[in-house]
Design a protein around this motif. Structure first.
Motif, mmCIF file in Angstrom:
data_model
loop_
_atom_site.group_PDB
_atom_site.id
_atom_site.type_symbol
_atom_site.label_atom_id
_atom_site.label_comp_id
_atom_site.label_asym_id
_atom_site.label_seq_id
_atom_site.Cartn_x
_atom_site.Cartn_y
_atom_site.Cartn_z
ATOM 1 N N LYS A 533 47.254 57.471 24.059
ATOM 2 C CA LYS A 533 48.177 58.594 23.927
ATOM 3 C C LYS A 533 49.333 58.236 23.003
ATOM 4 C CE LYS A 533 51.034 61.781 26.631
ATOM 5 N NZ LYS A 533 51.517 62.161 27.987
ATOM 6 N N ARG A 534 49.879 57.036 23.153
ATOM 7 C CA ARG A 534 50.959 56.605 22.264
ATOM 8 C C ARG A 534 50.452 56.452 20.833
ATOM 9 N NH1 ARG A 534 51.661 52.990 26.491
ATOM 10 N NH2 ARG A 534 50.926 51.251 25.185
ATOM 11 N N TYR A 535 49.237 55.957 20.711
ATOM 12 C CA TYR A 535 48.624 55.786 19.389
ATOM 13 C C TYR A 535 48.500 57.142 18.691
ATOM 14 C CZ TYR A 535 45.045 54.522 15.920
ATOM 15 O OH TYR A 535 44.337 54.330 14.758
ATOM 16 N N ASP A 536 48.025 58.149 19.426
ATOM 17 C CA ASP A 536 47.841 59.483 18.847
ATOM 18 C C ASP A 536 49.170 60.152 18.493
ATOM 19 O OD1 ASP A 536 45.105 59.218 19.150
ATOM 20 O OD2 ASP A 536 45.070 60.225 21.108
ATOM 21 N N GLU A 537 50.198 59.833 19.268
ATOM 22 C CA GLU A 537 51.506 60.462 19.033
ATOM 23 C C GLU A 537 52.313 59.771 17.947
ATOM 24 O OE1 GLU A 537 53.229 60.246 22.879
ATOM 25 O OE2 GLU A 537 52.197 62.056 23.638
ATOM 26 N N LYS A 539 53.537 58.401 14.468
ATOM 27 C CA LYS A 539 53.454 58.963 13.112
ATOM 28 C C LYS A 539 53.010 57.880 12.137
ATOM 29 C CE LYS A 539 57.048 62.410 13.893
ATOM 30 N NZ LYS A 539 58.348 62.946 13.452
#
Length: 539
Positions: A533-537, A539
């Motif tokens: 989730k952090r990876y996808d969020e 930038k």
């Protein structure tokens, strides 16, 4: 064996950083007393002359320094003559940098690194930390962030920061403040290194065609068993690793085994809970029950397995492509017709593992007065010129190109010029000085059989999608480490029993799913999905 690099595990992150903080006095002198120089100073005419005609530097200006400068570099090597090696001398000629190589064997490197880090007297360049350890040391100020120097590192910037395909390293390898300390290695892996291997000479003798799907694989093994009743057509020597090796063919394999990323659902899952895993075990069980799989598949030794695969005891296995030539050479006198070949993948997907384009061996630069110079040296070694030097040599001096491949006149009497030969003779292929290996190097020179393996998979694009490379928090790292061991142990035991015990079936599978949940399966996978989730969020 192939030069398949692995991260060196050192101290735990807490112990390592604590030792560093206690031992580091903040000094900038290296052990050999070398001095720094201003990278912005105008190079002398003689230095410029030495740096000419070295090929494509990717925009990096050589020489890097304008006066004699020494950098210490701690790495793995058994070469005792590195100070006089061609590579070390040529680097000094081109860049102005003299390398003081602190080399240790692979058996002792880990312990030496532990001592060096605890002392606080860090080499200018070294490797072997885990990613978490490197980031913790970076946060403590011991290591220099690469991202703060991007404008001075044209090769790194172009390859990683500005390249959308590779820019994930900037977030996956960085610390909580988005500082990147580890210099990646690009393009080391060959496309195909492992897979199913089969005795083509026996297949041809019996009129058996190479399988193209899972059922044809089963039918081929049955025909082999009929012709050789005392044989077990399929042998294995990788013990429990067989379950992860075969998993890619069922679409549930991954580099973070037993966790894998499901591209369809965009979530991480535990392999051991999936119906595809049960289907794979059921398939193995059928082979085992019908005498098509060696009953010693989970315990066989390398020597015993070799004896089976080089006689008429077994005819198919899963292993490294180097065996294609190795086994044939081994039995050439007794069986000149022996012909081991690379077979199609087995499993519903028809795919094998995708090897990474980028590897992380935690190559780091110490935060001292030479950090700018050290980073620029790494950038040079990432350039086409530097890459060619450390993995091929100097054209016209150490090698000549013949049909696009290097030929070494001084090694004309050597039967097989491999990377170990080049290391011993010239100081090439030092671990991990190869930051972007030249694909013309001997490491990528395949035999006819090995090339067939590459072509078979690459041309048909039979690769499972690579999983995202995630950055885990300390808590997630701890959770994964604690739970993985117990889950893996229990899963290997269950999987082995499922395949070997006739009474194991659907009921035992349902019990197993409850067991693995009690071992913390949900918490284990949640660590991956939280990091995703952090990876996808990001930038």
């Amino acid at each position: 064996m192939s030069k398949k690099k692995k991260h060196l595990a050192v101290l735990s992150a807490i112990t390592l950083v604590a030792s560093f903080v206690a031992g580091c006095g903040g000094g900038t002198k290296t052990e050999n007393g070398g001095t720094s120089s201003s990278p912005s100073a105008s190079p002398s005419a003689s230095a410029n002359a030495n740096a000419k005609n070295v090929g494509d530097t990717g925009g990096l200006k050589l020489p890097i320094v304008d006066k004699p400068t020494t950098l210490t570099w701690m790495l793995v090597s058994d070469n005792t003559n590195l100070p006089n090696s061609m590579v070390v001398k040529e680097i000094e000629k081109r860049t102005g940098i003299k390398l003081d190589i602190q080399a240790y064997s692979s058996q002792t490197y880990k312990d030496k690194l532990k001592i060096v880090v605890a002392s606080g007297k860090l080499p200018d360049i070294f490797h072997g930390l885990t990613l978490n350890e490197a980031n913790k040391m970076g946060l403590q100020g011991a290591l220099e962030p690469i991202n703060k120097h991007l404008n001075d590192l044209p090769n790194f910037k172009k390859l990683y920061a500005d390249n959308p395909e590779n820019s994930w390293v900037m977030k996956s390898y960085s610390d909580d403040k988005n500082n990147l300390y580890t210099w990646p290695v690009y393009g080391l892996q060959r496309d195909v290194n492992h897979g199913f291997l089969y005795r083509k000479d026996i297949f041809d003798k019996l009129g058996i065609k190479e399988w193209t799907n899972t059922d044809e694989f089963y039918q081929a093994l049955k025909k082999l068993k009929e012709a050789y009743p005392q044989s077990y057509p399929l042998a294995s020597k990788t013990k429990e690793i067989i379950f992860s090796d075969w998993a890619y063919g069922w679409g549930i394999g991954g580099g973070n085994f037993p966790a894998y990323y499901d591209e369809k659902s965009k979530t991480w899952k535990l392999q051991y809970l999936q119906p595809e895993y049960k289907a794979m075990l059921d398939y193995m069980k059928k082979l085992y029950n019908e005498g098509l799989m060696d009953p010693e598949f989970i315990t066989d030794t390398d020597a015993s397995w070799t004896a089976k695969m080089t006689t008429d005891k077994s005819f198919v296995t899963f292993d490294w492509i180097g065996r294609l030539e190795q086994f044939a050479t081994q039995v050439k006198a007794q069986n000149p017709a022996y012909n081991l070949r690379y077979g199609n993948p087995v499993g519903p997907t028809g795919n094998i593992r995708t090897l990474p384009k980028i590897d992380n061996f935690s190559i780091v630069v110490s935060n001292n007065e030479k950090k700018d110079i050290a980073l620029k040296l790494l950038d040079y070694l990432t350039s086409p010129s530097g890459s060619s030097l450390v993995t091929m040599g100097v054209e016209g001096e150490t090698y000549n190109l013949v049909d696009g491949k290097p030929v070494y006149p001084e090694l004309k009497d050597v039967a097989n010029v491999d990377i170990k030969t080049l290391d011993a003779k010239y100081g090439m292929w030092l671990e991990v000085m190869y930051l972007r290996p030249d694909k013309r190097s001997v490491y990528y020179k395949f035999t006819e059989k090995e090339q067939e393996a590459q072509d078979k998979i690459v041309k048909a694009k039979k690769f499972e999608a690579a999983d995202p490379v995630l950055k885990f928090s300390d808590e997630e790292t701890k959770t994964i480490a604690e739970l993985r061991a117990s889950i893996l142990k229990a899963a290997n035991e269950f999987s082995t029993k499922y395949v070997m015990k006739k009474e194991f079936g659907d009921a035992q599978w349902e019990e197993w799913k409850q067991t693995v949940e009690k071992l913390g399966a949900a918490k284990f996978i949640e660590s991956f999905n939280s990091a995703q989730k952090r990876y996808d969020e990001a930038k």
